[in-house]
Design an enzyme around this catalytic site. Structure first.
Site, PDB file in Angstrom:
ATOM      1  N   CYS A 338      36.233 -20.039  45.341  1.00 34.26           N
ATOM      2  CA  CYS A 338      35.986 -20.883  46.553  1.00 34.26           C
ATOM      3  C   CYS A 338      35.384 -22.150  46.120  1.00 34.26           C
ATOM      4  O   CYS A 338      35.931 -23.252  45.835  1.00 34.26           O
ATOM      5  CB  CYS A 338      35.285 -20.117  47.494  1.00 34.26           C
ATOM      6  SG  CYS A 338      35.297 -20.514  49.349  1.00 34.26           S
ATOM      7  N   HIS A 443      36.972 -14.287  47.922  1.00 32.86           N
ATOM      8  CA  HIS A 443      36.025 -13.731  47.509  1.00 32.86           C
ATOM      9  C   HIS A 443      36.247 -12.259  47.667  1.00 32.86           C
ATOM     10  O   HIS A 443      37.206 -11.583  48.076  1.00 32.86           O
ATOM     11  CB  HIS A 443      34.954 -13.759  48.650  1.00 32.86           C
ATOM     12  CG  HIS A 443      34.503 -15.291  48.903  1.00 32.86           C
ATOM     13  ND1 HIS A 443      33.660 -16.092  47.749  1.00 32.86           N
ATOM     14  CD2 HIS A 443      34.628 -16.203  49.689  1.00 32.86           C
ATOM     15  CE1 HIS A 443      33.286 -17.182  48.057  1.00 32.86           C
ATOM     16  NE2 HIS A 443      33.716 -17.412  49.338  1.00 32.86           N
TER      17      HIS A 443
END
Length: 520
Positions: A338, A443
């Protein structure tokens, strides 16, 4: 059994989250319909719910302890710090504003209504609702705007248990002082105490607990032992100390260990991504903040960030940025997730999160990131390394990948068929791989067991750890379930169950004494 209570703490990280999780699991195992609730959380560790909302990871864990799917109802207000003075305000799962203290006050009436409505709804639906406080109710400077501690307890008439961490020292003073500084009507809701993380012979502590009961008129319901084998998803960055290990490493299946250095960014988010690696036998994970600590690592993980541009500048200042570039050039494994993925690209354009405009990245990946609203919140499924994967995305950044090859295929549907059967849906390429580096926005990716094993074999081969063997049966979900059961066992054994049930069903006893500061 029917009722509700609030578990407060003398400090942040006193153990509120784990005590609530343990109580949730214990009651759920007895067949009680139980739900967690945290009115307001401040954390950059969050998850995405099935309906596309965002809540604190601790409440997601507590929901799973109850046997429930995580929901925005369990954490209606979430503050995600982006700097020391400003946080993103998430209400019922959606980002609505970026606020400082003065801005936050403008929202407080509406937030109280949201909190009251969600708690009332849960109490009507479930037998027991276990609420978790935030920080400490002793922060009396915040009492006027409090949503999660005594403000909630007073509004909903909740009895309160106060948890203190004895491992830090001074727990008896913390417990007494927490009650003593509260205003009288708040004190009357404090029903008892829980001492957390005790090492040694509890009989040596009993005289202190007896004196605490004399001073406060309130019992200690139990003393929870320090359980070194217990580790669960961290609620916030307090658990990510540089040079500290993640979890408890288990001996390797083969003849060699695989060492992982996770970069401890100042504004780290979703630090729990690396915990799946720590579940694997023979994988030792440690937080690092200095470039010298990368040299001996077989794998370096650059996690997410709530302040991507600021953390990118920190990587440059510390020399970690150059060390990461050198690793990738040498073909040594790096995983960027991310915000970490965005930092390792060529360029970031950010008018949303930091307002910094155009910033050069570290140039590892051939991609550009432009921040935009609204935030991407989605659960995904797909394929990676020949195995099914599941995860979730939480980010403002939209990336344009150029020369690098993707390494994942995803679909925006958490239950989609992706295994190549006749019902399989087409997958969208995601992520980047170049040299020794992998990057992704997803994630929770490493919690997909088959994928994690296959990918770790490739990491070990690139790192030259030919004696490392991946265990064939490690399940992150099973490890987490086992941890929750262990926690429930400890709560059941060491807390006074009769007293707990009385407080849950009857509330705080009447006639509790009101303390004054300086009373002895």
């Amino acid at each position: 059994m029917k009722g509700a209570l609030l578990v407060a703490g003398t400090t942040s990280d006193a153990g509120k989250s784990v005590v609530v999780a343990g109580l949730c699991r214990m009651l759920a195992r007895r067949g009680v319909r139980v739900a967690p609730f945290k009115a307001q959380n401040m954390s950059n560790n969050s998850v995405v719910t099935l309906d596309g909302g965002e809540i604190g990871r601790a409440q997601a864990l507590q929901a799973r302890a109850c046997g429930l799917e995580p929901s925005v109802r369990f954490n209606p207000v979430l503050l995600k710090p982006g700097s020391d003075r400003r946080s993103q305000l998430v209400v019922r799962g959606q980002a609505v504003d970026t606020v400082g203290a003065a801005d936050y006050f403008r929202h407080r009436t509406a937030l109280r209504e949201v909190v009251a409505a969600e708690l009332a709804s849960l109490r009507a639906e479930f037998d027991v609702v276990l609420c978790e406080g935030a920080g400490s109710p002793a922060e009396i400077n915040l009492r006027a705007t409090d949503l999660a501690n005594m403000g909630l307890a007073r509004a909903a008439d909740l009895p309160v248990l106060v948890v203190g961490d004895i491992d830090r020292g001074g727990v008896l003073a913390h417990l007494f002082g927490t009650v003593a500084v509260l205003e009288p009507d708040d004190q009357r809701l404090i029903a008892g105490f829980v001492v957390n993380k005790f090492r040694g012979d509890v009989d040596l502590l009993r005289p202190g607990l007896d004196r605490l009961a004399e001073l406060t008129g309130r019992p200690t319901l139990g003393v929870l032992p320090f359980a070194e084998e217990l580790w669960l998803d961290a609620e916030d960055s307090l658990g990510t100390v540089a040079d500290a290990p993640v979890g408890r490493p288990r001996p390797p299946v083969g003849t060699e260990w695989l060492t992982v250095a996770a970069v401890r960014l100042p504004r780290i988010s979703n630090s729990t991504d690396v915990e799946a690696l720590a579940c694997e036998p023979g994988v030792a994970v440690r937080w690092v903040s200095e470039p010298s600590r990368l040299a001996d690592a077989d794998l370096v993980v650059v996690p997410g960030s709530k302040s991507t541009v600021s953390d990118l500048a920190w990587l440059r200042r510390t020399g970690l940025g150059e060390a990461l570039r050198a690793r990738v050039t040498a073909g040594r494994p790096v995983l960027a997730i991310c915000g970490g993925y965005q930092m390792l690209g060529r360029r970031i354009v950010d008018e949303v999160e930091s307002g910094a405009g155009e910033v050069a990245g570290l140039g590892v990946f051939d991609l550009e990131t432009e921040f935009a609203a609204p935030k991407v919140l989605r659960r995904v499924t797909g394929m990676g390394a020949g195995n099914p994967v599941r995860g979730y995305e939480i980010h403002h950044g939209r990336v344009r990948r150029s020369g690098d090859a993707p390494w994942l295929g995803l679909v925006d549907a958490p239950e989609a068929a992706v295994d190549g059967g006749e019902d399989a849906v087409p997958l969208t390429p995601e992520g980047s791989v170049t040299g020794g580096a992998w990057g992704t926005h997803v994630h929770g990716l490493l919690e997909s067991d088959g994928f994690r094993r296959a990918w770790l074999r490739e990491v070990a081969a690139r790192a030259g750890r030919h004696g490392f063997q991946v265990a064939p049966d490690t399940s992150v979900a099973a490890v987490r379930a086992g941890q929750l059961d262990l926690l429930a066992d400890l709560v059941e054994k060491h807390l006074d169950q009769d007293a707990l049930e009385r407080i849950l069903t009857d509330g705080a006893p009447t006639g509790l004494p009101v303390l004054t500061v300086g009373q002895a």
